[in-house]
Scaffold this motif. Sequence first.
Motif, PDB file in Angstrom:
ATOM      1  N   THR A  28       1.245   9.453  -4.295  1.00  0.00           N
ATOM      2  CA  THR A  28       1.362  10.933  -4.006  1.00  0.00           C
ATOM      3  C   THR A  28       2.694  12.204  -4.339  1.00  0.00           C
ATOM      4  O   THR A  28       2.534  13.286  -5.269  1.00  0.00           O
ATOM      5  N   LYS A  43       0.392  -1.429   0.226  1.00  0.00           N
ATOM      6  CA  LYS A  43      -0.238  -0.089  -0.266  1.00  0.00           C
ATOM      7  C   LYS A  43       0.837   1.291   0.551  1.00  0.00           C
ATOM      8  O   LYS A  43       0.341   2.775  -0.463  1.00  0.00           O
ATOM      9  N   LEU A  44       1.861   1.185   0.572  1.00  0.00           N
ATOM     10  CA  LEU A  44       3.329   2.773   0.774  1.00  0.00           C
ATOM     11  C   LEU A  44       3.481   2.293  -0.699  1.00  0.00           C
ATOM     12  O   LEU A  44       3.871   3.680  -1.465  1.00  0.00           O
ATOM     13  N   TYR A  45       3.851   1.339  -1.494  1.00  0.00           N
ATOM     14  CA  TYR A  45       4.240   1.719  -3.113  1.00  0.00           C
ATOM     15  C   TYR A  45       3.139   2.563  -3.654  1.00  0.00           C
ATOM     16  O   TYR A  45       3.481   3.243  -4.411  1.00  0.00           O
ATOM     17  N   GLU A  46       1.788   2.034  -3.778  1.00  0.00           N
ATOM     18  CA  GLU A  46       0.986   2.677  -4.180  1.00  0.00           C
ATOM     19  C   GLU A  46       0.365   4.371  -3.912  1.00  0.00           C
ATOM     20  O   GLU A  46       0.830   4.957  -4.109  1.00  0.00           O
ATOM     21  N   GLY A  47       1.281   4.439  -2.238  1.00  0.00           N
ATOM     22  CA  GLY A  47       1.052   6.023  -1.622  1.00  0.00           C
ATOM     23  C   GLY A  47       1.868   6.428  -2.387  1.00  0.00           C
ATOM     24  O   GLY A  47       1.919   8.216  -2.674  1.00  0.00           O
ATOM     25  N   VAL A  48       2.360   6.064  -2.228  1.00  0.00           N
ATOM     26  CA  VAL A  48       3.727   6.977  -2.106  1.00  0.00           C
ATOM     27  C   VAL A  48       3.522   7.617  -4.343  1.00  0.00           C
ATOM     28  O   VAL A  48       4.491   8.431  -4.231  1.00  0.00           O
ATOM     29  N   GLY A  49       4.091   6.621  -4.762  1.00  0.00           N
ATOM     30  CA  GLY A  49       4.010   7.042  -6.713  1.00  0.00           C
ATOM     31  C   GLY A  49       2.655   7.522  -6.422  1.00  0.00           C
ATOM     32  O   GLY A  49       3.188   9.053  -6.879  1.00  0.00           O
TER      33      GLY A  49
END
Lengths: 338, 338
Positions: free
Chosen positions: A247, A239-245
């Motif tokens: 943003t 989920k952080l992969y998705e989130g950082v990408g």
Amino acid sequence: MQEIVRVVVDAMGGDNAPDEQIKGAIQAVNSRDDIEIIFTGRQEVITSQLEKYTYPQERVKIIHADEVIETGESPVEAIRKKKNSSIVTGEMLVKNGEADAFVSSGSTGAVLAGGQLLVGRMKGVQRPPLAPLIPTENGVALLIDCGANVDARPSHLVQFAQMGSVYMERVVGIKNPRVGIVNIGAEEEKGNVLVKETYPLLKECKNINFIGNVEARDIPAGVCDVVVCEAFVGNVILKLYEGVGATMIKKIKAGLMSSLRSRIGALLIKPALKETVKTFDATQYGGAPMLGLKGLVVKAHGSAKSTEIQNAVIQCVEYKQQHINEIMGSIFNVSPEK
Amino acid sequence: MQEIVRVVVDAMGGDNAPDEQIKGAIQAVNSRDDIEIIFTGRQEVITSQLEKYTYPQERVKIIHADEVIETGESPVEAIRKKKNSSIVTGEMLVKNGEADAFVSSGSTGAVLAGGQLLVGRMKGVQRPPLAPLIPTENGVALLIDCGANVDARPSHLVQFAQMGSVYMERVVGIKNPRVGIVNIGAEEEKGNVLVKETYPLLKECKNINFIGNVEARDIPAGVCDVVVCEAFVGNVILKLYEGVGATMIKKIKAGLMSSLRSRIGALLIKPALKETVKTFDATQYGGAPMLGLKGLVVKAHGSAKSTEIQNAVIQCVEYKQQHINEIMGSIFNVSPEK
């Protein structure tokens, strides 16, 4: 002749259902001769959608299922109560050997719960992991486990490493895939209790190419092909992969609008930027397989478009034709069950 | 008159030491009247560097320390053996009340171990967390804990939430900061054992603004100001932030070189892109504070440049002048110790 692989596609689950699910499955069946599609869901809805397409009628079936499991519902309860849902109907087809694999963009919880409770674990498998492919600098890596069962034990992680290696080698085509365990430092003595106990077991494991600890920083750089972790950590990574990408892309776009000069530049780079963002988009990879079951279950994104469904179906074909379950069965020292 | 805050700066630790450490500290002392800098490290090296700058001599001191702890060394052993190192000397100054804070870009393990073993925990604090600021869409969030002690208990996480709230409100200036706990779903019943046990405790905690579970996907979007998690998960989040960011930038740059059109565009957007990347760069925020100690210890990046050191020193001043330790002391129901 290649063996025909029977793939059930849940026509009702997902934000873009039934349109994209049906379109994707039809694209898959039209692309190869060795696929048979079985749609589960409301017959009249599926039939009316199918009228849009040309396809080999003898390789596309519909099995009517009246109910739909919503994302908000308690997964286990929904699986038990909605016996006539597209998910339960589809997973029962796999359980009963009437199909080889099931693809759904519906409720993750229900698809995973049904995988365990309906399709059932392969003999010898302690816990079936959910293992999405994530983008890296030069390709993809398998993140195993991102499922619903947290608080894993060391022996679970060792099986994840083994299943992930077979999958990456046979389905994705990475020879002798490098296996790493997610840790907070590169040294062997670092980590929490789970990782410290798992490390020596992985080191001794003969049928994997274990390269040791990997730090989260190095995952996107592609330091290993099979990223082993407990599901809570895997979920955070995914989920952080998705989130950082997301943003970063937003910030870059906003930055490009900040001056006339950069606005002109933005127009020129738009196609190249779009292409780059696409290679970092997890939905390209055809959903996440749930491994270690008696048949294959693939969870596609809730927002899946036809390309993801098409790739998910083709993944099922590779899985079956490469005899992944038979190989995993032999690793876990039991004869594979159908 | 503002009280003078005495900040020890480790002149020897870090990839760019002593140049950037000394430059940054001098920038800080020249920017405000309420800072006193004490350098620890090799006297002759520091003296020769200082010759480059103009600064208020009465507010810059050197305390000679002959040894340097290398990153490869075992932290606890290094702290015990190298009593005359720049890290041990600096942390002992804080312990003995001869300084208020310590800033180092040296070995993370040694700085943290020294924080616990030399400076010591505040009375009532069970475990001192390392809490870096991470960039979000509209600002920053405090990620607490990313330290060396994994396998936390629920009561630790509650204290992290409290300490983090005080820090964000008083030092960073976010009013009534929103506290979230990292989980694998938004619903209260989700999660691993640790999070499930911690959730009700945070809900009951009166001196924080608890908003519930946050998924990793939403952290970069800035859904909360204090991101509470156990150190293993925090480490994964912090490092994946760096990793995904770095890989995306690399891919975007490569994508921009792919055609003549995009190469021209790239020239035009370069300044805007650089600015955007900068706002997503954790080093802007002056290092990570280790909270709950009898004085403040700030761990700057190993690769820190002068701006990070300057910001780290100024952070120490805010920390002291805002009486953070006194406030934390009153929360944990004990009188703060010096």
